[in-house]
Motif scaffolding. Structure first.
Motif, PDB file in Angstrom:
ATOM      1  N   LYS A 148     -22.251   9.409  -2.961  1.00  0.00           N
ATOM      2  CA  LYS A 148     -23.412   8.520  -2.978  1.00  0.00           C
ATOM      3  C   LYS A 148     -24.599   9.218  -3.634  1.00  0.00           C
ATOM      4  O   LYS A 148     -24.887  10.370  -3.325  1.00  0.00           O
ATOM      5  CB  LYS A 148     -23.778   8.094  -1.555  1.00  0.00           C
ATOM      6  CG  LYS A 148     -24.849   7.006  -1.471  1.00  0.00           C
ATOM      7  CD  LYS A 148     -25.376   6.835  -0.050  1.00  0.00           C
ATOM      8  CE  LYS A 148     -24.306   6.397   0.910  1.00  0.00           C
ATOM      9  NZ  LYS A 148     -24.902   6.125   2.266  1.00  0.00           N
ATOM     10  N   ILE A 149     -25.287   8.485  -4.531  1.00  0.00           N
ATOM     11  CA  ILE A 149     -26.444   9.078  -5.214  1.00  0.00           C
ATOM     12  C   ILE A 149     -27.769   8.449  -4.801  1.00  0.00           C
ATOM     13  O   ILE A 149     -28.831   8.943  -5.198  1.00  0.00           O
ATOM     14  CB  ILE A 149     -26.295   9.021  -6.742  1.00  0.00           C
ATOM     15  CG1 ILE A 149     -26.228   7.567  -7.229  1.00  0.00           C
ATOM     16  CG2 ILE A 149     -25.075   9.815  -7.191  1.00  0.00           C
ATOM     17  CD1 ILE A 149     -26.342   7.426  -8.742  1.00  0.00           C
ATOM     18  N   GLY A 150     -27.727   7.379  -4.027  1.00  0.00           N
ATOM     19  CA  GLY A 150     -29.002   6.792  -3.624  1.00  0.00           C
ATOM     20  C   GLY A 150     -28.854   5.589  -2.723  1.00  0.00           C
ATOM     21  O   GLY A 150     -27.823   4.913  -2.726  1.00  0.00           O
ATOM     22  N   PHE A 170     -31.496   3.928  -9.856  1.00  0.00           N
ATOM     23  CA  PHE A 170     -31.046   5.143  -9.196  1.00  0.00           C
ATOM     24  C   PHE A 170     -31.029   6.289 -10.208  1.00  0.00           C
ATOM     25  O   PHE A 170     -30.735   6.085 -11.386  1.00  0.00           O
ATOM     26  CB  PHE A 170     -29.639   4.955  -8.612  1.00  0.00           C
ATOM     27  CG  PHE A 170     -29.533   3.814  -7.642  1.00  0.00           C
ATOM     28  CD1 PHE A 170     -29.800   3.998  -6.291  1.00  0.00           C
ATOM     29  CD2 PHE A 170     -29.180   2.542  -8.090  1.00  0.00           C
ATOM     30  CE1 PHE A 170     -29.712   2.940  -5.396  1.00  0.00           C
ATOM     31  CE2 PHE A 170     -29.080   1.470  -7.193  1.00  0.00           C
ATOM     32  CZ  PHE A 170     -29.351   1.676  -5.850  1.00  0.00           C
ATOM     33  N   THR A 171     -31.309   7.486  -9.721  1.00  0.00           N
ATOM     34  CA  THR A 171     -31.315   8.673 -10.582  1.00  0.00           C
ATOM     35  C   THR A 171     -29.965   9.377 -10.531  1.00  0.00           C
ATOM     36  O   THR A 171     -29.418   9.612  -9.442  1.00  0.00           O
ATOM     37  CB  THR A 171     -32.414   9.654 -10.139  1.00  0.00           C
ATOM     38  OG1 THR A 171     -33.688   9.016 -10.270  1.00  0.00           O
ATOM     39  CG2 THR A 171     -32.400  10.921 -10.990  1.00  0.00           C
ATOM     40  N   ILE A 172     -29.418   9.675 -11.708  1.00  0.00           N
ATOM     41  CA  ILE A 172     -28.207  10.488 -11.778  1.00  0.00           C
ATOM     42  C   ILE A 172     -28.620  11.923 -11.450  1.00  0.00           C
ATOM     43  O   ILE A 172     -29.469  12.498 -12.151  1.00  0.00           O
ATOM     44  CB  ILE A 172     -27.573  10.435 -13.188  1.00  0.00           C
ATOM     45  CG1 ILE A 172     -27.297   8.988 -13.614  1.00  0.00           C
ATOM     46  CG2 ILE A 172     -26.307  11.289 -13.222  1.00  0.00           C
ATOM     47  CD1 ILE A 172     -26.252   8.273 -12.819  1.00  0.00           C
ATOM     48  N   PRO A 173     -28.091  12.524 -10.391  1.00  0.00           N
ATOM     49  CA  PRO A 173     -28.539  13.877 -10.014  1.00  0.00           C
ATOM     50  C   PRO A 173     -28.474  14.854 -11.192  1.00  0.00           C
ATOM     51  O   PRO A 173     -27.537  14.832 -11.994  1.00  0.00           O
ATOM     52  CB  PRO A 173     -27.567  14.256  -8.900  1.00  0.00           C
ATOM     53  CG  PRO A 173     -27.196  12.939  -8.271  1.00  0.00           C
ATOM     54  CD  PRO A 173     -27.105  11.980  -9.427  1.00  0.00           C
ATOM     55  N   GLY A 217     -20.903  15.845  -3.332  1.00  0.00           N
ATOM     56  CA  GLY A 217     -20.306  15.648  -2.025  1.00  0.00           C
ATOM     57  C   GLY A 217     -21.369  15.415  -0.962  1.00  0.00           C
ATOM     58  O   GLY A 217     -22.568  15.586  -1.241  1.00  0.00           O
ATOM     59  N   PRO A 218     -20.965  15.002   0.237  1.00  0.00           N
ATOM     60  CA  PRO A 218     -19.591  14.715   0.643  1.00  0.00           C
ATOM     61  C   PRO A 218     -19.029  13.487  -0.074  1.00  0.00           C
ATOM     62  O   PRO A 218     -19.790  12.674  -0.592  1.00  0.00           O
ATOM     63  CB  PRO A 218     -19.722  14.473   2.154  1.00  0.00           C
ATOM     64  CG  PRO A 218     -21.132  14.015   2.330  1.00  0.00           C
ATOM     65  CD  PRO A 218     -21.940  14.744   1.318  1.00  0.00           C
ATOM     66  N   THR A 219     -17.715  13.384  -0.115  1.00  0.00           N
ATOM     67  CA  THR A 219     -17.066  12.292  -0.816  1.00  0.00           C
ATOM     68  C   THR A 219     -16.278  11.416   0.148  1.00  0.00           C
ATOM     69  O   THR A 219     -15.931  11.829   1.255  1.00  0.00           O
ATOM     70  CB  THR A 219     -16.112  12.821  -1.900  1.00  0.00           C
ATOM     71  OG1 THR A 219     -15.084  13.612  -1.288  1.00  0.00           O
ATOM     72  CG2 THR A 219     -16.865  13.655  -2.926  1.00  0.00           C
ATOM     73  N   VAL A 220     -16.017  10.183  -0.298  1.00  0.00           N
ATOM     74  CA  VAL A 220     -15.238   9.228   0.480  1.00  0.00           C
ATOM     75  C   VAL A 220     -14.285   8.498  -0.459  1.00  0.00           C
ATOM     76  O   VAL A 220     -14.428   8.558  -1.679  1.00  0.00           O
ATOM     77  CB  VAL A 220     -16.139   8.198   1.201  1.00  0.00           C
ATOM     78  CG1 VAL A 220     -17.001   8.864   2.262  1.00  0.00           C
ATOM     79  CG2 VAL A 220     -17.000   7.437   0.200  1.00  0.00           C
ATOM     80  N   ILE A 258     -26.389  11.178   1.044  1.00  0.00           N
ATOM     81  CA  ILE A 258     -26.703  11.127  -0.381  1.00  0.00           C
ATOM     82  C   ILE A 258     -26.615  12.514  -0.995  1.00  0.00           C
ATOM     83  O   ILE A 258     -27.133  13.494  -0.420  1.00  0.00           O
ATOM     84  CB  ILE A 258     -28.114  10.551  -0.609  1.00  0.00           C
ATOM     85  CG1 ILE A 258     -28.172   9.093  -0.120  1.00  0.00           C
ATOM     86  CG2 ILE A 258     -28.516  10.646  -2.078  1.00  0.00           C
ATOM     87  CD1 ILE A 258     -29.568   8.527  -0.095  1.00  0.00           C
ATOM     88  N   TRP A 259     -25.946  12.612  -2.142  1.00  0.00           N
ATOM     89  CA  TRP A 259     -25.927  13.868  -2.885  1.00  0.00           C
ATOM     90  C   TRP A 259     -27.034  13.827  -3.926  1.00  0.00           C
ATOM     91  O   TRP A 259     -27.061  12.952  -4.793  1.00  0.00           O
ATOM     92  CB  TRP A 259     -24.583  14.093  -3.576  1.00  0.00           C
ATOM     93  CG  TRP A 259     -24.502  15.426  -4.268  1.00  0.00           C
ATOM     94  CD1 TRP A 259     -24.466  16.650  -3.675  1.00  0.00           C
ATOM     95  CD2 TRP A 259     -24.443  15.656  -5.686  1.00  0.00           C
ATOM     96  NE1 TRP A 259     -24.407  17.658  -4.636  1.00  0.00           N
ATOM     97  CE2 TRP A 259     -24.383  17.071  -5.873  1.00  0.00           C
ATOM     98  CE3 TRP A 259     -24.444  14.837  -6.796  1.00  0.00           C
ATOM     99  CZ2 TRP A 259     -24.323  17.644  -7.142  1.00  0.00           C
ATOM    100  CZ3 TRP A 259     -24.373  15.401  -8.059  1.00  0.00           C
ATOM    101  CH2 TRP A 259     -24.316  16.797  -8.220  1.00  0.00           C
TER     102      TRP A 259
END
Length: 261
Positions: A148-150, A170-173, A217-220, A258-259
């Motif tokens: 998740k990014i946002g 949303f911002t791409i990290p 991460g974390p991932t799902v 959120i990562w």
């Protein structure tokens, strides 16, 4: 066959529209257009096209939280070859513009954005996820790991930030590793009644550039939500508050943390 809640919801919506004089349109919506750092795409240029539901309509909500449409919309995991891939540098902003559906059967016709009828017209939160394709992005069905990014919540503790907005951004990290990804947007028509929250979802194909070396991460895995999650089945105390409340301000959507990179 329509459920009672859908009939009631649509009857109320039709009455409101007729009284307001607006064109007959449904409150349901999809996100066929993506914005890359503010540059607006064409319909389905970078968003995977979705199919019609069993009633022959597009962008109606899916109440199943464990089926394929929950990933990228109806048949959206299988339309990668019909879609282009947008380039975006890590740290850039991706937006998803909402267009309203209608009561006519068939696919929603492409058109210019109309602020009178288009946009996010249900109250609720939104989120964005990313998943890196292990091979060709066109073949990827989203069955890998998602991060998740946002989340677009209720920053003032009273109103949902996305309500009546043309798009969600949303911002791409910044440290996202380069590669090709599915970027998934979801928006909830949130409800305090179990099983009544509606989900609207689409996926974009993007190529992330840059020199990011982060470990997302974390991932799902998706689908993977539980409809009893408090981020989906909203506690009654958070439902349409009359004044700002900390509980809503601290809303945490379903899924992982959120990562941010």
């Amino acid at each position: 066959m329509y459920s009672l809640r859908r009939i009631t919801s649509q009857a109320t919506l039709v009455s409101g529209i007729l009284l307001s004089g607006l064109p007959l349109a449904n409150g349901h919506y999809g996100f066929p257009v993506v914005l890359i750092n503010g540059v607006v795409s064409k319909w389905w240029e970078f968003i995977r096209p979705t199919s019609l539901n069993e009633e022959g309509r597009q962008w109606y909500p899916d109440y199943s939280w464990t089926s394929e449409p929950m990933v990228c919309g109806i048949n959206g995991t299988k339309t990668g070859h019909q879609t282009g891939t947008a380039k975006i540098e890590a740290g850039g902003v991706i937006g998803f513009r909402a267009f309203t559906a209608n009561y006519r059967e068939g696919f929603v016709p492409e058109r210019e954005f109309d602020p009178k009828i288009d946009g996010v017209h249900h109250q609720g939160p939104g989120q964005a996820y990313m998943s890196k394709a292990p091979g060709a992005i066109e073949d990827y069905e989203g069955d890998g790991d998602w991060f998740k990014i946002g989340t677009s919540g209720a920053s003032d503790g009273m109103h949902w930030d996305s309500d009546q907005q043309p798009e969600m951004n949303f911002t791409i990290p910044k440290t996202t590793p380069p590669g090709k990804y599915l970027v998934r947007v979801e928006h909830f028509n949130i409800s305090p009644q179990l099983g009544w929250t509606q989900l609207f979802v689409n996926c974009a194909q993007v190529e992330v550039t840059g020199s990011g070396e982060g470990t997302p991460g974390p991932t799902v895995k998706l689908p993977g939500y539980d409809m009893s999650d408090p981020g989906i089945w909203l506690p009654q105390a958070m439902w349409v508050p009359s004044k700002p409340i900390e509980l809503l301000k601290k809303y945490k959507g379903p899924g992982p943390e959120i990562w941010t990179g």
